[in-house]
Motif scaffolding. Structure first.
Motif, PDB file in Angstrom:
ATOM      1  N   SER A  12       5.596  16.489   3.352  1.00  0.00           N
ATOM      2  CA  SER A  12       7.035  16.556   3.627  1.00  0.00           C
ATOM      3  C   SER A  12       7.348  16.079   5.033  1.00  0.00           C
ATOM      4  N   GLU A  13       6.323  15.993   5.903  1.00  0.00           N
ATOM      5  CA  GLU A  13       6.559  15.519   7.267  1.00  0.00           C
ATOM      6  C   GLU A  13       6.990  14.052   7.296  1.00  0.00           C
ATOM      7  N   VAL A  14       6.814  13.308   6.205  1.00  0.00           N
ATOM      8  CA  VAL A  14       7.319  11.936   6.191  1.00  0.00           C
ATOM      9  C   VAL A  14       8.844  11.925   6.275  1.00  0.00           C
TER      10      VAL A  14
ATOM     11  N   ALA B 273       0.958   8.677  10.504  1.00  0.00           N
ATOM     12  CA  ALA B 273      -0.292   8.476   9.759  1.00  0.00           C
ATOM     13  C   ALA B 273      -0.037   8.629   8.269  1.00  0.00           C
ATOM     14  N   LYS B 274       0.755   9.636   7.911  1.00  0.00           N
ATOM     15  CA  LYS B 274       1.053   9.862   6.496  1.00  0.00           C
ATOM     16  C   LYS B 274       1.973   8.776   5.944  1.00  0.00           C
ATOM     17  N   ARG B 275       2.918   8.323   6.735  1.00  0.00           N
ATOM     18  CA  ARG B 275       3.806   7.248   6.274  1.00  0.00           C
ATOM     19  C   ARG B 275       3.010   5.951   6.067  1.00  0.00           C
ATOM     20  N   PHE B 276       2.058   5.680   6.977  1.00  0.00           N
ATOM     21  CA  PHE B 276       1.205   4.509   6.807  1.00  0.00           C
ATOM     22  C   PHE B 276       0.352   4.639   5.554  1.00  0.00           C
ATOM     23  N   GLN B 277      -0.184   5.849   5.308  1.00  0.00           N
ATOM     24  CA  GLN B 277      -0.979   6.066   4.101  1.00  0.00           C
ATOM     25  C   GLN B 277      -0.199   5.688   2.851  1.00  0.00           C
ATOM     26  N   GLU B 278       1.049   6.104   2.799  1.00  0.00           N
ATOM     27  CA  GLU B 278       1.875   5.764   1.636  1.00  0.00           C
ATOM     28  C   GLU B 278       2.056   4.251   1.527  1.00  0.00           C
ATOM     29  N   ALA B 279       2.311   3.599   2.672  1.00  0.00           N
ATOM     30  CA  ALA B 279       2.571   2.152   2.662  1.00  0.00           C
ATOM     31  C   ALA B 279       1.355   1.359   2.192  1.00  0.00           C
ATOM     32  N   ILE B 280       0.169   1.681   2.725  1.00  0.00           N
ATOM     33  CA  ILE B 280      -1.022   0.910   2.343  1.00  0.00           C
ATOM     34  C   ILE B 280      -1.437   1.231   0.910  1.00  0.00           C
ATOM     35  N   THR B 281      -1.193   2.464   0.481  1.00  0.00           N
ATOM     36  CA  THR B 281      -1.514   2.823  -0.908  1.00  0.00           C
ATOM     37  C   THR B 281      -0.641   2.021  -1.875  1.00  0.00           C
ATOM     38  N   MET B 282       0.644   1.909  -1.583  1.00  0.00           N
ATOM     39  CA  MET B 282       1.524   1.125  -2.450  1.00  0.00           C
ATOM     40  C   MET B 282       1.178  -0.358  -2.386  1.00  0.00           C
ATOM     41  N   ALA B 283       0.716  -0.824  -1.216  1.00  0.00           N
ATOM     42  CA  ALA B 283       0.311  -2.228  -1.103  1.00  0.00           C
ATOM     43  C   ALA B 283      -0.891  -2.516  -2.002  1.00  0.00           C
ATOM     44  N   TYR B 284      -1.859  -1.605  -2.026  1.00  0.00           N
ATOM     45  CA  TYR B 284      -3.017  -1.776  -2.911  1.00  0.00           C
ATOM     46  C   TYR B 284      -2.593  -1.693  -4.379  1.00  0.00           C
ATOM     47  N   HIS B 285      -1.596  -0.876  -4.650  1.00  0.00           N
ATOM     48  CA  HIS B 285      -1.109  -0.757  -6.029  1.00  0.00           C
ATOM     49  C   HIS B 285      -0.427  -2.045  -6.479  1.00  0.00           C
TER      50      HIS B 285
END
Length: 326
Positions: free
Chosen positions: A118-120, A149-161
């Motif tokens: 939720s910190e995003v 860090a968490k916002r970046f995690q979401e971004a790179i995860t969606m990029a791989y998707h």
């Protein structure tokens, strides 16, 4: 037997996830560098033939032999005391760590679920917070190392998707509590209970009007499990929408513990969110999930866990809390 890798597997949430996947008949591999995790959280699993532990930092190259069906990336400091103390490691596990997990998933043909937060949403201007809200985050503030860090995690995860076609899932976790939380991690619930058990006044930051929504760990794990096995690739809030002010919550802890202490107000930390409440419309519709455990029941179980800890842990927690302020 399906095989799952859980990074941060010796942590509070990671260890409960290990328990759940063992119960469901998986072969579980827990990975943790034990900076904030505790090996005691998973010691009860060591004798099982379908459990393995890797003492390893996911920010470094990951190798796991054999087939792999799922990866759950839960490695990260998650409390202000931790990520303010080790900000670089927090950023590395949220960037290099997730990159390594995604790379491993591509090689193994595994599905990845990442633990966002939720910190995003930062200090939100929208209430309650739906997944479509982009957030109000200060990237260079003290909390930025964790939030970004968490916002970046979401971004790179969606990029791989989208680019590689990788099967990915994103859970946005709201305040969660239960057994195996650390008394010295700086989060409000263990801080309150630890102070009550030591006979100290309970510290409320600000005027206590800021709100949180507390989800019991078993409910959270159920939501995560359902999300992993769903076919939904975008972020989903998992949390309890029952909102309460910190002042009211402190009063609940005083009543629960029977302490004679009082609430003491101190200055609000920089960028501390004023409101936090999940909109769980998506979780209900997509996962047929909503929390079942009431705050009263969950707090009773959690308090029973804390009051049965060795006495020295109470005072070690107090020492760490005071040391972290210096």
């Amino acid at each position: 037997m399906k095989r799952v890798l859980i990074t941060g597997g010796a942590g509070f949430l990671g260890s409960h996830l290990c328990d759940r996947f063992i119960k469901e008949g998986y072969h579980v591999m827990a990975m943790d560098n034990l900076i904030t995790g505790d090996i005691r959280n998973i010691e009860h699993l060591f004798h099982l033939p379908n459990f393995e532990f890797y003492h390893h930092d996911v920010s470094k190259y990951i190798h796991v032999p054999g087939e792999l069906d799922y990866i759950l990336h839960f490695a990260s400091p998650a409390s202000p005391i931790d990520y303010l103390k080790i900000p670089i490691q927090t950023l590395k596990v949220g960037s290099l760590g997730i990159h390594n997990c995604l790379g491993l998933a591509r090689v193994k043909g595994a599905r990845v679920l990442i633990a966002s937060t939720s910190e995003v949403y930062g200090d939100p201007n929208v209430h309650p917070q739906p997944e479509e809200y982009w957030g109000n985050v200060n990237p260079i503030g003290p909390r930025g190392v964790y939030d970004e860090a968490k916002r970046f995690q979401e971004a790179i995860t969606m990029a791989y998707h989208t680019y590689h076609g990788l099967e990915t899932r994103i859970v946005r976790i709201f305040n969660t509590y239960g057994p195996r939380m650390r008394l010295n991690d700086g989060r409000v619930l263990p801080a309150f209970i630890g102070q009550a058990l030591r006979g100290e006044d309970l510290t409320v930051f600000g005027d206590g009007s800021q709100t949180r929504s507390f989800c019991y760990v078993d409910d959270l794990v159920e939501g995560i499990y359902r999300l992993l096995l769903s076919d939904y690739a975008y972020p989903v809030n998992i949390g309890n929408p029952s909102e309460i002010t910190i002042k009211e919550f402190g009063e609940e802890i005083i009543k629960l513990t029977g302490t004679k202490q009082k609430l003491v107000l101190k200055d609000l930390p920089v960028d501390d969110p004023k409101q936090r409440q999940p909109d769980i419309t998506k979780a209900k519709a997509i996962l047929d999930w909503e929390p079942k455990v009431s705050r009263e029941e969950g707090l009773r179980i959690t308090y029973d866990y804390f009051k049965n800890l060795p006495e020295e842990e109470l005072y070690t927690a107090a020492y760490h809390r005071e040391f972290s302020k210096k």
